[in-house]
Design a protein around this motif. Structure first.
Motif, PDB file in Angstrom:
ATOM      1  N   LYS A 196     -90.719  -0.978 -22.165  1.00  0.00           N
ATOM      2  CA  LYS A 196     -90.622   0.419 -21.766  1.00  0.00           C
ATOM      3  C   LYS A 196     -89.235   0.837 -21.270  1.00  0.00           C
ATOM      4  O   LYS A 196     -89.007   2.025 -21.022  1.00  0.00           O
ATOM      5  CB  LYS A 196     -91.656   0.719 -20.665  1.00  0.00           C
ATOM      6  CG  LYS A 196     -93.104   0.616 -21.122  1.00  0.00           C
ATOM      7  CD  LYS A 196     -94.065   0.887 -19.971  1.00  0.00           C
ATOM      8  CE  LYS A 196     -95.521   0.782 -20.402  1.00  0.00           C
ATOM      9  NZ  LYS A 196     -95.923   1.872 -21.297  1.00  0.00           N
ATOM     10  N   THR A 197     -88.320  -0.116 -21.095  1.00  0.00           N
ATOM     11  CA  THR A 197     -87.012   0.263 -20.556  1.00  0.00           C
ATOM     12  C   THR A 197     -85.877  -0.313 -21.399  1.00  0.00           C
ATOM     13  O   THR A 197     -86.041  -1.305 -22.110  1.00  0.00           O
ATOM     14  CB  THR A 197     -86.832  -0.206 -19.095  1.00  0.00           C
ATOM     15  OG1 THR A 197     -86.565  -1.620 -19.067  1.00  0.00           O
ATOM     16  CG2 THR A 197     -88.062   0.082 -18.261  1.00  0.00           C
ATOM     17  N   ASP A 198     -84.728   0.347 -21.296  1.00  0.00           N
ATOM     18  CA  ASP A 198     -83.491  -0.147 -21.904  1.00  0.00           C
ATOM     19  C   ASP A 198     -82.339   0.546 -21.185  1.00  0.00           C
ATOM     20  O   ASP A 198     -82.531   1.099 -20.097  1.00  0.00           O
ATOM     21  CB  ASP A 198     -83.461   0.093 -23.422  1.00  0.00           C
ATOM     22  CG  ASP A 198     -83.725   1.545 -23.811  1.00  0.00           C
ATOM     23  OD1 ASP A 198     -83.253   2.441 -23.074  1.00  0.00           O
ATOM     24  OD2 ASP A 198     -84.390   1.798 -24.831  1.00  0.00           O
TER      25      ASP A 198
ATOM     26  N   HIS B  37     -83.420   4.246 -20.801  1.00  0.00           N
ATOM     27  CA  HIS B  37     -84.781   4.597 -20.389  1.00  0.00           C
ATOM     28  C   HIS B  37     -85.189   3.770 -19.161  1.00  0.00           C
ATOM     29  O   HIS B  37     -85.027   2.541 -19.169  1.00  0.00           O
ATOM     30  CB  HIS B  37     -85.768   4.368 -21.542  1.00  0.00           C
ATOM     31  CG  HIS B  37     -85.483   5.216 -22.742  1.00  0.00           C
ATOM     32  ND1 HIS B  37     -84.612   4.819 -23.736  1.00  0.00           N
ATOM     33  CD2 HIS B  37     -85.939   6.450 -23.096  1.00  0.00           C
ATOM     34  CE1 HIS B  37     -84.556   5.766 -24.661  1.00  0.00           C
ATOM     35  NE2 HIS B  37     -85.343   6.764 -24.294  1.00  0.00           N
TER      36      HIS B  37
ATOM     37  N   SER C 218     -86.634  -2.545 -26.667  1.00  0.00           N
ATOM     38  CA  SER C 218     -87.612  -1.596 -26.140  1.00  0.00           C
ATOM     39  C   SER C 218     -88.264  -0.840 -27.291  1.00  0.00           C
ATOM     40  O   SER C 218     -87.763  -0.839 -28.415  1.00  0.00           O
ATOM     41  CB  SER C 218     -86.927  -0.597 -25.196  1.00  0.00           C
ATOM     42  OG  SER C 218     -86.089   0.283 -25.944  1.00  0.00           O
ATOM     43  N   ARG C 219     -89.374  -0.175 -26.998  1.00  0.00           N
ATOM     44  CA  ARG C 219     -90.069   0.571 -28.042  1.00  0.00           C
ATOM     45  C   ARG C 219     -89.219   1.729 -28.563  1.00  0.00           C
ATOM     46  O   ARG C 219     -89.395   2.175 -29.694  1.00  0.00           O
ATOM     47  CB  ARG C 219     -91.407   1.080 -27.527  1.00  0.00           C
ATOM     48  CG  ARG C 219     -91.334   2.060 -26.384  1.00  0.00           C
ATOM     49  CD  ARG C 219     -92.732   2.353 -25.854  1.00  0.00           C
ATOM     50  NE  ARG C 219     -92.716   3.318 -24.763  1.00  0.00           N
ATOM     51  CZ  ARG C 219     -93.798   3.620 -24.047  1.00  0.00           C
ATOM     52  NH1 ARG C 219     -94.946   3.010 -24.312  1.00  0.00           N
ATOM     53  NH2 ARG C 219     -93.733   4.504 -23.065  1.00  0.00           N
ATOM     54  N   TYR C 220     -88.283   2.190 -27.735  1.00  0.00           N
ATOM     55  CA  TYR C 220     -87.402   3.286 -28.167  1.00  0.00           C
ATOM     56  C   TYR C 220     -86.385   2.782 -29.185  1.00  0.00           C
ATOM     57  O   TYR C 220     -86.149   3.407 -30.221  1.00  0.00           O
ATOM     58  CB  TYR C 220     -86.689   3.890 -26.957  1.00  0.00           C
ATOM     59  CG  TYR C 220     -87.628   4.250 -25.828  1.00  0.00           C
ATOM     60  CD1 TYR C 220     -88.431   5.389 -25.905  1.00  0.00           C
ATOM     61  CD2 TYR C 220     -87.736   3.431 -24.709  1.00  0.00           C
ATOM     62  CE1 TYR C 220     -89.306   5.710 -24.877  1.00  0.00           C
ATOM     63  CE2 TYR C 220     -88.607   3.741 -23.669  1.00  0.00           C
ATOM     64  CZ  TYR C 220     -89.399   4.874 -23.757  1.00  0.00           C
ATOM     65  OH  TYR C 220     -90.273   5.183 -22.754  1.00  0.00           O
ATOM     66  N   ASP C 221     -85.777   1.634 -28.883  1.00  0.00           N
ATOM     67  CA  ASP C 221     -84.823   1.056 -29.827  1.00  0.00           C
ATOM     68  C   ASP C 221     -85.523   0.497 -31.060  1.00  0.00           C
ATOM     69  O   ASP C 221     -84.933   0.439 -32.135  1.00  0.00           O
ATOM     70  CB  ASP C 221     -84.006  -0.052 -29.148  1.00  0.00           C
ATOM     71  CG  ASP C 221     -82.929   0.500 -28.229  1.00  0.00           C
ATOM     72  OD1 ASP C 221     -82.622   1.705 -28.353  1.00  0.00           O
ATOM     73  OD2 ASP C 221     -82.400  -0.253 -27.396  1.00  0.00           O
TER      74      ASP C 221
ATOM     75  N   GLN D  50     -87.757   1.931 -32.708  1.00  0.00           N
ATOM     76  CA  GLN D  50     -87.838   3.037 -33.667  1.00  0.00           C
ATOM     77  C   GLN D  50     -86.557   3.142 -34.482  1.00  0.00           C
ATOM     78  O   GLN D  50     -86.587   3.481 -35.668  1.00  0.00           O
ATOM     79  CB  GLN D  50     -88.105   4.347 -32.922  1.00  0.00           C
ATOM     80  CG  GLN D  50     -89.481   4.408 -32.266  1.00  0.00           C
ATOM     81  CD  GLN D  50     -89.653   5.647 -31.403  1.00  0.00           C
ATOM     82  OE1 GLN D  50     -88.729   6.449 -31.278  1.00  0.00           O
ATOM     83  NE2 GLN D  50     -90.827   5.800 -30.809  1.00  0.00           N
ATOM     84  N   LYS D  51     -85.429   2.816 -33.847  1.00  0.00           N
ATOM     85  CA  LYS D  51     -84.154   2.854 -34.567  1.00  0.00           C
ATOM     86  C   LYS D  51     -84.101   1.740 -35.615  1.00  0.00           C
ATOM     87  O   LYS D  51     -83.508   1.907 -36.679  1.00  0.00           O
ATOM     88  CB  LYS D  51     -82.993   2.721 -33.585  1.00  0.00           C
ATOM     89  CG  LYS D  51     -82.929   3.863 -32.580  1.00  0.00           C
ATOM     90  CD  LYS D  51     -81.876   3.609 -31.514  1.00  0.00           C
ATOM     91  CE  LYS D  51     -81.902   4.695 -30.450  1.00  0.00           C
ATOM     92  NZ  LYS D  51     -80.954   4.428 -29.348  1.00  0.00           N
TER      93      LYS D  51
END
Length: 336
Positions: A21-23, A26, A116-119, A121-122
């Motif tokens: 959840k973090t990077d 985030h 992280s789940r955000y990265d 996606q990239k």
């Protein structure tokens, strides 16, 4: 506070939450951490979470807290791989012809767990960049592993070898006969993986496309051909073999236009000696296995490169040009 049923996994779940959840961009607050742990049926008070966040460094997960107003929020500051590094790995997997589409996606999914789940996606966006042709042989990963195992055990391997026919079907070569080869290394060339080994019956070094090998198994026989590979530099061998096609090894003299200097360096390395012959050209001597593939490479570069020696290689090129000329002349006459 009553304890949840999964308290013994508390530190593991906390690490999982922070990594997912973090990077760098985030963060997560203390109440959000408590809520995320509760989803795994793990309860914790603020003080114990503070201690656990410090303890995560023992697991190699470094967490940093930053003040926001009168509160703190937290994020992971160091990871084993940085996002640009993983993008390079993703691109390498996606562009590797010998890795099937299915396996490419599976490997990239595993790489996504490292960010992280955000990265992640990239990285997912990277997957759809290419529509490159991929191998259709799903067993290649086990074949590579079997080859490495045989090399470490100093044993020969047996396998069958196939080619594609016009019906797009696998067709075993030599009527399904088993190849019995001493494996000495793997080489990457022209987006394909090759086994480089010694064929005792033929008394010579040969190479085989790994994705075309089937039913590989380790033999009880000890490898042979060590004396040949003692003096073989695998990187040099691959550089001399165009498309990993064999041929007589010779030193070939080329006359090259200056604008192709980069092409020569890319193919043969910076150590090649380029001797100027006039303001626009240079001569270079290269050690290659002279095959149709090598001649085709020279031909593809057009009038800016010319084989000037030895005479027998010049004659090979003349014959190849004549052969192709006859093929196209016949086709033109047939069409008329």
């Amino acid at each position: 506070m009553p304890k949840g049923s999964n308290q013994k996994f508390k530190l593991y779940r906390l690490a999982q939450i922070m990594l997912e959840k973090t990077d760098e961009d985030h963060y997560i607050s203390m109440p959000e951490i408590k809520d995320a742990l509760a989803e795994y049926d793990v309860t914790a008070d603020r003080k114990s979470i503070y201690n656990d966040l410090r303890d995560l460094s023992v697991l190699g997960v470094e967490v940093e807290g930053e003040p926001v107003g009168n509160r703190y929020h937290y994020h992971v500051i160091n990871r084993t791989f940085e996002l640009p590094e993983l993008k390079l790995l993703v691109d390498a997997i996606q562009s590797s012809k010998f890795i099937t589409e299915k396996k490419s996606n599976a490997l990239i999914k595993k790489l996504e767990t490292l960010v992280s789940r955000y990265d992640a996606q990239k990285l997912q966006r990277q997957v759809y960049v290419s529509g490159r042709i991929k191998t259709m042989n799903e067993s290649i990963y086990y074949t590579v592993d079997a080859i490495h195992h045989a090399i470490s055990e100093n044993k020969k391997i047996k396998f069958q070898y196939f080619q594609w026919n016009v019906k797009k079907e696998m067709e075993l070569r030599h009527n399904g006969a088993w190849y019995h080869i001493s494996p000495w290394g793997l080489s990457w060339d022209d987006e394909n993986y090759y086994l480089v080994g010694y064929d005792s019956d033929a008394g010579m070094i040969k190479h085989y496309r790994v994705d075309k090998m089937l039913h590989i198994k380790m033999s009880d026989e000890v490898r042979e051909g060590k004396e040949h590979f003692k003096k073989l530099n695998m990187a040099e061998y691959a550089k001399k073999s165009f498309g990993m096609f064999g041929g007589k090894e010779q030193t070939v003299k080329l006359r090259v236009h200056n604008k192709l200097a980069g092409v020569i360096i890319d193919r043969f390395g910076k150590n090649v000696i380029m001797i100027p012959t006039d303001e626009e050209h240079f001569n270079v001597n290269v050690d290659v296995h002279v095959s149709r593939q090598f001649l085709g490479w020279v031909f593809s570069l057009g009038e800016d490169i010319k084989i000037v020696g030895p005479d027998e290689v010049v004659e090979q090129m003349r014959r190849e040009i004549e052969r192709l000329g006859k093929v196209y002349c016949k086709e033109n006459k047939a069409e008329e």
